[in-house]
Design a protein around this motif. Structure first.
Motif, PDB file in Angstrom:
ATOM      1  N   PRO A 101       6.694   2.432   0.679  1.00 19.20           N
ATOM      2  CA  PRO A 101       5.482   2.100   0.761  1.00 19.20           C
ATOM      3  C   PRO A 101       4.910   2.293   2.282  1.00 19.20           C
ATOM      4  CG  PRO A 101       6.667   0.202   0.642  1.00 19.20           C
ATOM      5  CD  PRO A 101       7.482   1.546   0.206  1.00 19.20           C
ATOM      6  N   ARG A 102       3.551   2.402   2.384  1.00 20.20           N
ATOM      7  CA  ARG A 102       3.018   2.442   3.863  1.00 20.20           C
ATOM      8  C   ARG A 102       3.075   1.079   4.398  1.00 20.20           C
ATOM      9  NH1 ARG A 102       0.534   7.461   4.351  1.00 20.20           N
ATOM     10  NH2 ARG A 102      -0.711   8.328   2.521  1.00 20.20           N
ATOM     11  N   SER A 120       0.836  -1.179   0.156  1.00 20.09           N
ATOM     12  CA  SER A 120       0.128   0.107  -0.088  1.00 20.09           C
ATOM     13  C   SER A 120       1.015   1.158   0.004  1.00 20.09           C
ATOM     14  CB  SER A 120      -0.864   0.073   1.289  1.00 20.09           C
ATOM     15  OG  SER A 120      -1.952  -1.140   1.212  1.00 20.09           O
ATOM     16  N   GLY A 156       0.709   5.790  -0.436  1.00 22.01           N
ATOM     17  CA  GLY A 156       0.060   6.795  -0.377  1.00 22.01           C
ATOM     18  C   GLY A 156       0.848   8.156  -0.803  1.00 22.01           C
ATOM     19  N   ASP A 191      -4.191   6.666   0.463  1.00 26.26           N
ATOM     20  CA  ASP A 191      -3.290   5.764  -0.312  1.00 26.26           C
ATOM     21  C   ASP A 191      -3.960   5.786  -1.815  1.00 26.26           C
ATOM     22  OD1 ASP A 191      -2.204   4.815   1.881  1.00 26.26           O
ATOM     23  OD2 ASP A 191      -3.381   2.805   2.050  1.00 26.26           O
ATOM     24  N   HIS A 242      -3.413  -0.218  -2.840  1.00 23.40           N
ATOM     25  CA  HIS A 242      -4.092  -0.674  -1.744  1.00 23.40           C
ATOM     26  C   HIS A 242      -3.830  -2.280  -1.754  1.00 23.40           C
ATOM     27  CE1 HIS A 242      -6.810   3.013  -1.417  1.00 23.40           C
ATOM     28  NE2 HIS A 242      -6.826   2.975  -2.582  1.00 23.40           N
TER      29      HIS A 242
END
Length: 235
Positions: A53-54, A8, A10, A15, A18
């Motif tokens: 990425p998160r 994920s 953003g 985001d 996903h």
């Protein structure tokens, strides 16, 4: 060769990707289809180390590269040819190409061999090697961008919308070159809106919509899928 797991990503509070899962096998040509804004470029920027990425992880040849620096990722054998080419317009074609070999620039013999390979793939570039890259046609500039990415001697090449803005005949030439690159054993991860041409040359495909993988499978199966036909093939 590459595994993207539960990624994920953003910008700010929201985001763009996903929980994306994608696998690109060694030596294969994998296509990512999706409309503008679906997250293709964000995915590629994440894989190449330009975005973090998160959550989730990216592995290349069994080693995690999720938070590796871009230069380290290139050294591992992963090259990114971005959407929009991003050439240096006032520099010569040859200088633009050799910039792609920056991480291995000390091996001058190898750099020269890689340059000759780019010229073999795109002979017109050798004829125009001393011209400023900004003076070339759009198709020729795209050839420079692909050649520059190949100058790092990658095991896998990421191509983001290589046919964008090109005439049909030039698009055909670029796709023929991509097939030739893949036949050398270089894996290709290709993002394209030209779904018909991309599915013809790919072995596996994924469809991104609003940052999610909504379809995946063998390229020929996706080409026969009614949802893909309606959305991307005009059937």
């Amino acid at each position: 060769m590459m595994t993207i797991t539960d990624v994920s990503v953003g910008y700010g509070a929201g985001d763009v990707l996903h929980s994306v899962d994608i696998t690109a096998a060694a030596g294969e040509l994998t296509v990512i289809l999706g409309a503008n804004g679906s997250g293709k470029s964000t995915l590629f920027r994440t894989v190449s180390g330009l975005l973090r990425p998160r959550s989730g992880r990216v592995e290349f040849e069994g080693e995690e590269i999720t938070r590796s620096r871009s230069a380290a990722i290139v050294r591992r054998g992963l090259a990114h040819c971005p959407e929009g080419r991003h050439l240096f317009p006032r520099m010569s074609v040859e200088k633009n190409l050799t910039l792609g070999a920056y991480v291995g620039r000390r091996d001058r013999k190898r750099v020269r061999a890689l340059l000759e390979r780019s010229y073999e793939l795109f002979p017109i570039l050798q004829d125009k090697s001393n011209q400023n890259a900004g003076s070339l046609s759009g198709g020729q500039q795209q050839m420079v961008a692909i050649g520059r990415a190949l100058m790092s001697d990658p095991k896998m090449l990421i191509l983001d919308e290589p046919s964008m803005g090109l005439a049909p005949l030039v698009t055909e030439q670029v796709f023929e070159a991509i097939v030739g690159i893949n036949r050398e054993g270089i894996g290709v991860l290709l993002a394209e809106q030209n779904a018909r041409s991309a599915l013809k040359i790919a072995s596996t495909g994924y469809v991104l919509a609003e940052g999610r993988v909504v379809l995946s499978g063998a390229a020929e199966d996706l080409a026969d899928d009614p949802a893909v036909q309606q959305a991307y093939l005009g059937v």
